[in-house]
Every structure is written in C-alpha cells, then in structure tokens.
Design a protein around this motif. Structure first.
Motif, short mmCIF file in Angstrom:
data_model
loop_
_atom_site.label_atom_id
_atom_site.label_comp_id
_atom_site.label_asym_id
_atom_site.label_seq_id
_atom_site.Cartn_x
_atom_site.Cartn_y
_atom_site.Cartn_z
N PHE A 105 -10.06 -3.08 -8.30
CA PHE A 105 -9.14 -1.95 -8.27
C PHE A 105 -8.17 -2.09 -7.09
CE2 PHE A 105 -8.25 2.63 -7.25
CZ PHE A 105 -7.45 2.86 -8.37
N GLY A 106 -8.65 -2.69 -6.00
CA GLY A 106 -7.81 -2.88 -4.82
C GLY A 106 -6.59 -3.75 -5.08
N MET A 107 -6.64 -4.51 -6.16
CA MET A 107 -5.54 -5.40 -6.52
C MET A 107 -4.39 -4.63 -7.14
SD MET A 107 -6.33 -8.71 -8.71
CE MET A 107 -6.32 -8.38 -10.44
N PHE A 108 -4.70 -3.51 -7.77
CA PHE A 108 -3.70 -2.80 -8.56
C PHE A 108 -3.12 -1.57 -7.86
CE2 PHE A 108 -6.39 -4.92 -11.75
CZ PHE A 108 -5.42 -5.65 -12.40
N ILE A 109 -3.79 -1.08 -6.84
CA ILE A 109 -3.32 0.18 -6.23
C ILE A 109 -1.90 0.01 -5.72
CG2 ILE A 109 -5.57 1.08 -5.54
CD1 ILE A 109 -4.88 0.02 -2.69
N PRO A 110 -1.11 1.10 -5.77
CA PRO A 110 0.18 1.04 -5.09
C PRO A 110 -0.10 1.07 -3.59
CG PRO A 110 -0.18 3.22 -6.04
CD PRO A 110 -1.38 2.40 -6.41
N TYR A 111 0.47 0.10 -2.87
CA TYR A 111 0.10 -0.01 -1.45
C TYR A 111 0.61 1.18 -0.64
CZ TYR A 111 -1.61 -4.64 -2.51
OH TYR A 111 -2.32 -5.69 -3.04
N GLN A 112 1.51 1.97 -1.22
CA GLN A 112 1.91 3.20 -0.54
C GLN A 112 0.70 4.08 -0.24
OE1 GLN A 112 3.73 1.83 -2.92
NE2 GLN A 112 5.88 1.99 -2.37
N ALA A 113 -0.32 3.99 -1.10
CA ALA A 113 -1.47 4.87 -0.97
C ALA A 113 -2.35 4.50 0.23
CB ALA A 113 -2.31 4.85 -2.24
N ILE A 114 -2.13 3.33 0.84
CA ILE A 114 -2.92 2.97 2.03
C ILE A 114 -2.01 2.70 3.22
CG2 ILE A 114 -5.00 2.13 0.87
CD1 ILE A 114 -2.39 -0.33 1.95
N LEU A 115 -0.72 2.88 3.02
CA LEU A 115 0.24 2.43 4.03
C LEU A 115 0.17 3.23 5.33
CD1 LEU A 115 2.21 0.14 4.00
CD2 LEU A 115 4.00 1.69 3.22
N ILE A 116 -0.01 4.53 5.21
CA ILE A 116 0.00 5.36 6.43
C ILE A 116 -1.22 5.05 7.31
CG2 ILE A 116 -0.11 7.73 7.29
CD1 ILE A 116 1.61 8.54 4.85
N PRO A 117 -2.45 5.07 6.75
CA PRO A 117 -3.59 4.69 7.59
C PRO A 117 -3.51 3.25 8.09
CG PRO A 117 -4.32 5.69 5.54
CD PRO A 117 -2.86 5.49 5.41
N LEU A 118 -2.97 2.36 7.27
CA LEU A 118 -2.84 0.96 7.71
C LEU A 118 -1.90 0.87 8.91
CD1 LEU A 118 -3.45 -2.05 7.07
CD2 LEU A 118 -1.35 -2.06 5.72
N PHE A 119 -0.79 1.57 8.81
CA PHE A 119 0.18 1.62 9.89
C PHE A 119 -0.47 2.16 11.16
CE2 PHE A 119 3.09 4.80 11.88
CZ PHE A 119 4.07 3.98 12.36
N GLN A 120 -1.25 3.24 11.01
CA GLN A 120 -1.94 3.83 12.17
C GLN A 120 -2.96 2.86 12.74
OE1 GLN A 120 -3.46 7.58 10.47
NE2 GLN A 120 -2.95 8.41 12.49
N PHE A 121 -3.72 2.22 11.84
CA PHE A 121 -4.77 1.30 12.27
C PHE A 121 -4.17 0.14 13.05
CE2 PHE A 121 -6.86 -2.77 11.31
CZ PHE A 121 -8.08 -2.56 11.93
N LEU A 122 -3.12 -0.48 12.51
CA LEU A 122 -2.52 -1.63 13.19
C LEU A 122 -1.93 -1.21 14.53
CD1 LEU A 122 -0.86 -3.61 10.25
CD2 LEU A 122 -2.96 -4.13 11.49
N LYS A 123 -1.37 0.01 14.58
CA LYS A 123 -0.85 0.50 15.84
C LYS A 123 -1.97 0.65 16.87
CE LYS A 123 1.75 4.28 16.10
NZ LYS A 123 2.81 5.30 15.90
N SER A 124 -3.11 1.19 16.41
CA SER A 124 -4.19 1.47 17.35
C SER A 124 -4.86 0.19 17.85
CB SER A 124 -5.21 2.42 16.73
OG SER A 124 -5.89 1.75 15.69
#
Lengths: 372, 282
Positions: free
Chosen positions: B119-138
């Motif tokens: 399922f991780g292959m098909f998700i729109p990456y917008q749906a994880i973008l905000i936490p990913l952005f926060q995670f990489l920042k932290s």
C-alpha cells in the motif's frame, strides 16, 4: 535447532524495513490525519515553529474545504481531477489499445515503432511538461504547425484559456449523483428482469425510480452548499491531457501488446477457420480476453492521475488556479501558505480517493494469488 | 508475457495493410514531433527563436545553449546522480533481502504484512509529506541530499520488495532444501544461491528505481534547498521563469532526459520488464 535460528534471522532481516514502513507510511499518515484536525497554520507565529502548539478543532478543516466560500478553488480542483482522470484514461486506453492492435498485425519494423511509442514513458513529467509548454505556446508551437503546409495558423489558447464548459451547480451535486445512480440501477434492474430474476429486477427498479424522482426534484433535504456555485470542465486541461497521453499511452500499449501476445495462435486460427473476419476475431475473441489488463491499467493510470502534480507544475505553473488539482493545492497551502492543517486535510481527502481505487485492487489481486 | 514477436504462420495479404502502416506513421509523427521541436529549439541561438518560425531548422546551428545549460545544470545533474545511485542501491539491497524473506522464509502473518507494505507504493505522498518534512527538520537532514536519499530508500522498499519477491518465487524451493542439507544457513543460501541467480532481477529493479528516482519531483521540490536540488527541480525553475529564452529550457530538458532515455534505449528489455512487474501482478 538450526532451522529455527534461521527463521528468526530471516524475520530479523525483514524487521528494519517493516519498522521503517510502519513509521514512514502508517505513522506519518496517522500524524497527517491528526494535523488535519488541528489549527496548525491559523496562527502565523506558530506556523513554522519547530514544536508548534496545536489546538484541536475537530472536523472544521474538512467542513471548510467542502462548504466555505473561500475554498471554492478546492471544489473546482475536485472537478478538474475528475475530468482530467476521465479524459486521460480514455486517451491512454484508446490510443494504447489502437497502437497495440496495429502492431499486432505483424508489421515490419515493429521493434522500432514500439521503441518510439514507449520512449516518452522514460522521461520525467517535468521534462514532458517543459517540452509541451513550448509546444502549446499560443503564438507558436502546434498553433503554427499548419502554416508549414500553407494552411492558416490555429488560434487555440491552450493552457491560457479561462473558458469553462459543461458547467453545473455544485449545490445540485447530490441530485445529479442520485439521477446517475438511478440510471445505473435501472440498467441492473433491466438485466435482472431479462435473466428471469423478476423479483430482484422489480425491487431494483422501484429503488431506481424512487432515487430518480428524488434526484429529479433536486434532492430536497440534502444540500452541499447553501448558495449556488458553478463548476465545470476547464478547457485549459485539454493541453495537459494531450501531454499526459503522449507520455503514458506507450505504457498501455506495452500492457496491451503483452496481452495480445498472450492470446494463443491456435485460438486465432480456430476462430478464422470458423469463418470469423479479423474484425469479428478482435471483437468477439481477443478484446474480451483483454478485460483484466484494461482493469489493471485503469487502476494504475487512475491513481497516477489522481496524484498528478509535476506535469501540471511544469506546464501551467504551480500558481495557476485554472489548472489546479488537489495534489498541487496541498503543496501550495502547506509549503507556500504555511496552512499546515488545511494542507493535511486536503492530503487526507486525496489519500481517501486513491485508497478507494487501490485497496480493492490490492485486496483482489493478492487474494487471487493466494488461491493460485 | 513477452513482447518478442512469436513466429507465426504466414497469412494472406490483407487490403488493409497500407492503412495499418499509414496509421503507424501518423502515430510516429505524434510521438516524435515534440522531440523535433526540442532539438531545433535547443540548437538555435537565443536571438534566433521566434514563435512564428518555431518549426524551422536552426540557422546558424549552434551548440551554445548546451554549453550554457551544462554550466548551469552540471551541479544539479551531479545531485541527481548521487541521489539516484545511492537511493537505488539502498532500496535494491533492502528489497532483495525482503523479497528473499517473504518468498522463502514465510512466517505467520506475512499474508497481512505484505499488502500493508505494498500500500505504501500507491499512497499519494502528500499524505506523509508534512510529518516527513518535520522529521527531516528535527534530525537535521532537511534541505540536504541525504534526507532525500533516505526518503527514496524508504518509499522505494515496497516496489523493490514486490519485484524481488515475485522474482525469487520462481526459484525452486528444492534448491534451498539441498543447500540446507549441505549446511547453508540464511545468509549462506542468500550469498550462494539467491544473489547469484538474481542478477537479472537486480538489473530490472535498478533500472526501474534509477529512472523513477531520477525523474521524481514532489519530494525533491519539498525537501531540498538550492544547493542540493536535483535536475527536475532546477529545470522546473528555469522553465517557469518568463525571462528565459526557450533554447535554454529545451537544452536543459535534453540533459535531464538523457540518462533515463539512454537506459531505455540500451536496456529496453529490462526497462519493460520493470514496467510490467511494477504494475501487473507477476
């Protein structure tokens, strides 16, 4: 026991990937869902803080997207996505199937044609978009192409037009949906009736009729919006559909060609010796066999088109409201406007749309695999 | 499912033959027209580009656009190369191990875990973008190419695992049983049987991942800064600007497209296998 130890090792080798995906996919989706129920972004001072203070606001962001006057753009984006997906699918499937059938006629130089039709698939959407942006210049590109053979030049405004066709009132969306569902039910009812399943047909028919009447009277009792709001198909999308079909139709061609090559030669010969013409052969023997390929191509292309982002960015720019889609609006609201909560809500709507397409697909294809 | 022409019984000539070729030639024009336009535009001098004469051949021919585009894009191409190589190798190695475990060391619950992975292959990456952005920042990786590499490795895992799992399913279990009797363990079997037999699987996965990662835009535009941005972001910025003459974006588009196009032309067979493996249940 050694074998047992190896099983443990195997699981331990898989574990890091599982943990990574659990966090990066499901954990992050959960976090986005949570963010979408907060006020993150409404206070500019908190927006870019490393540890922002988030206040819960419930479903307010979602309600805003679907009902607030300020978010008419989001609703138009949904309409844009719908029409884009429709034409993109029709274009890719039609052209891909047509090309595959042509190549199936044992033509000379088949490999060369195949290579040419599929090469755009190797390009980035950004590259395709950059090229087609130049192709669709109002005063140049495709529009001046006819002048090369002495014809007058075209005056199509392509990406810059603001024209909208097939406009409808968003307020009446429930009514339209009810009528469409009623029509579909009516077809099922007719088929059930014809197949000697009278009771079932009659029930379906009554339900369809009731739904149709309710929808025909404007679906009283259910309004999306208290005021009238017009949406329609933005003509500027024609150019984007053209570029997208140029890029992706080779992919459907490859799928269909693989499918056609899987049709046993004996089957073709049997049909021919029964007196079937080439047309009848395709119509009654070969095309029905391609049904499953069409379905998986629709799902793959459909989920790509719901997520389309870079092609539009490169062709029409990221800020062009006319050619906007939810995937783009999410980026703009979140990373340009710092409206994190609203961006998260758009992302969740997008996720639900994609999941509605993908989850049944994964479910059925994996179940059939287990049975095999 | 193979695209190669099967030998067929010769059939009588159909009167539709010329129509078939005519349609194929028309389609060829449709697919090649943009390429012609890109080439003639890129080979013109900036001052020579007029909308009315878009389709004319360059006069004089000039390589200047490529020189300028190369100077502007060389660092971005380098970023793309570093990104695509590291992320491809990382996700291919992990995917190979995962595919090996999921196809040959089945454990209870694998039937649930695998679709959850896919399922991780098909998700729109917008749906994880905000936490990913926060995670990489932290963790201090935001804006760097390494953050982007990590991102592509993680989100590349589902597809690489899927392709390798389907590939390894073809290797008969008896070979593993024999190796087990000979005393090979988990890693021994992988090193002596699975890995050597999966060279063509690796080729497919590497080509597919390299192409996808090289061409990717959403993560790249969100997670990098000016210095670490890959070629897709740089090209989008250049082409989006109004002041630039069109010879430069066209030359840039060619530079950005060359690596994946070369792969497609030289290794087309594996490219198509990846394409089919990535979409249809194998």
């Amino acid at each position: 026991m050694k074998l047992h130890g190896d099983r443990v090792t195997a699981f331990l080798m898989l574990l890091p990937s599982l943990i990574l995906l659990a966090i990066f996919v499901y954990g992050f989706i959960g976090r986005t869902a949570y963010v979408s129920t907060t006020d993150w972004g409404s206070n500019p001072a908190q927006a870019l803080a490393l540890e922002p203070q988030l206040e819960p606001v419930g479903a307010a962001n979602y309600v805003g997207l679907f009902t607030s006057r300020f978010n008419a753009r989001f609703r138009q984006d949904l309409v844009n996505t719908f029409f884009f997906t429709l034409f993109f699918l029709v274009g890719c499937l039609g052209l891909g199937l047509g090309l595959a059938i042509l190549l199936d006629q044992r033509v000379r130089g088949e490999a060369v044609f195949r290579t040419i039709f599929l090469f755009p698939f190797a390009l980035a959407f950004i590259v395709t978009g950059t090229i087609w942006r130049w192709m669709l210049q109002p005063q140049g590109g495709l529009n001046v192409l006819p002048t090369l053979v002495g014809l007058p030049k075209l005056e199509l405004p392509w990406l810059t037009t603001r024209q909208q066709v097939w406009r409808f009132d968003w307020r009446h969306l429930p009514a339209y949906l009810a009528v469409i569902v009623a029509l579909v039910l009516l077809i099922f009812a007719w088929r059930a009736w014809r197949n000697q399943r009278r009771g079932r047909g009659a029930t379906l028919g009554v339900v369809a009729l009731a739904l149709g009447v309710w929808g025909g009277f404007g679906a009283p009792g259910l309004t999306f919006l208290p005021y009238s709001e017009l949406h329609g198909f933005n003509v500027a999308f024609i150019g984007i559909v053209l570029a997208a079909v140029w890029q992706m139709s080779g992919y459907t061609m490859a799928l269909y060609l693989a499918g056609l090559r899987g049709v046993p030669e004996e089957l073709r010969e049997a049909a021919r010796s029964d007196g079937a013409s080439e047309w009848q052969l395709y119509r009654h023997v070969i095309l029905p066999l391609l049904g499953p390929i069409t379905l998986s191509a629709m799902i793959i292309l459909g989920h790509i088109s719901l997520k389309i982002f870079d092609l539009i960015w490169a062709m029409a720019g990221s800020d062009n409201a006319v050619t906007d889609v939810p995937a783009l609006l999410m980026y703009l609201r979140t990373f340009r406007g710092n409206q994190f909560a609203e961006g998260a809500a758009i992302a969740m709507v997008l996720l639900v749309m994609v999941a509605a397409v993908i989850v049944p697909y994964l479910w059925t294809s994996l179940r059939s695999e287990v049975r095999r | 499912m193979s695209l190669t022409t099967l030998p067929r019984i010769q059939k009588r000539r159909s009167p539709w033959r010329p129509v078939v070729y005519l349609l194929l030639v028309l389609a060829t024009i449709f697919y090649l027209l943009p390429i012609y336009l890109v080439l003639v535009t890129a080979l013109k001098e900036a001052t020579d580009i007029q909308l009315a004469t878009t389709w004319n051949l360059p006069n004089p021919w000039s390589w200047g656009s490529f020189v300028t585009a190369w100077q502007a894009f060389a660092p971005k191409l380098r970023n793309s190369l570093v990104l695509a190589v590291f992320a491809t190798v990382g996700s291919a190695m992990l995917g190979s191990l995962n595919g090996y475990v999921l196809s040959k060391w089945r454990f209870p619950g694998a039937g649930i875990v695998f679709p959850l992975m896919l399922f991780g292959m098909f998700i729109p990456y917008q749906a994880i973008l905000i936490p990913l952005f926060q995670f990489l920042k932290s963790v201090g990786l935001y804006g760097s190419i390494w953050g982007l590499i990590l991102t592509h490795i993680v989100y590349g895992l589902p597809i690489t695992t899927l392709i390798f799992r389907n590939f390894y399913a073809e290797i008969p279990d008896e070979m593993l049983e024999a190796a087990k009797i000979d005393g090979s363990g988990f890693f021994g079997i992988y090193a002596r049987i699975m890995f050597p037999l999966s060279v063509s699987g690796f080729v497919v996965v590497i080509i597919w991942q390299f192409t996808q990662i090289w061409n990717e835009f959403l993560f790249a535009v969100t997670l990098t800064n000016q210095a670490s941005q890959p070629i897709t972001v740089a090209l989008a910025q250049l082409a989006g600007g109004e002041a630039v003459k069109w010879n430069l974006p066209m030359a840039g588009a060619i530079l950005a497209a060359l690596p994946t196009l070369l792969i497609y032309i030289v290794l087309g067979r594996y490219f198509i296998r990846g394409l089919l493996a990535g979409s249809v249940k194998g």
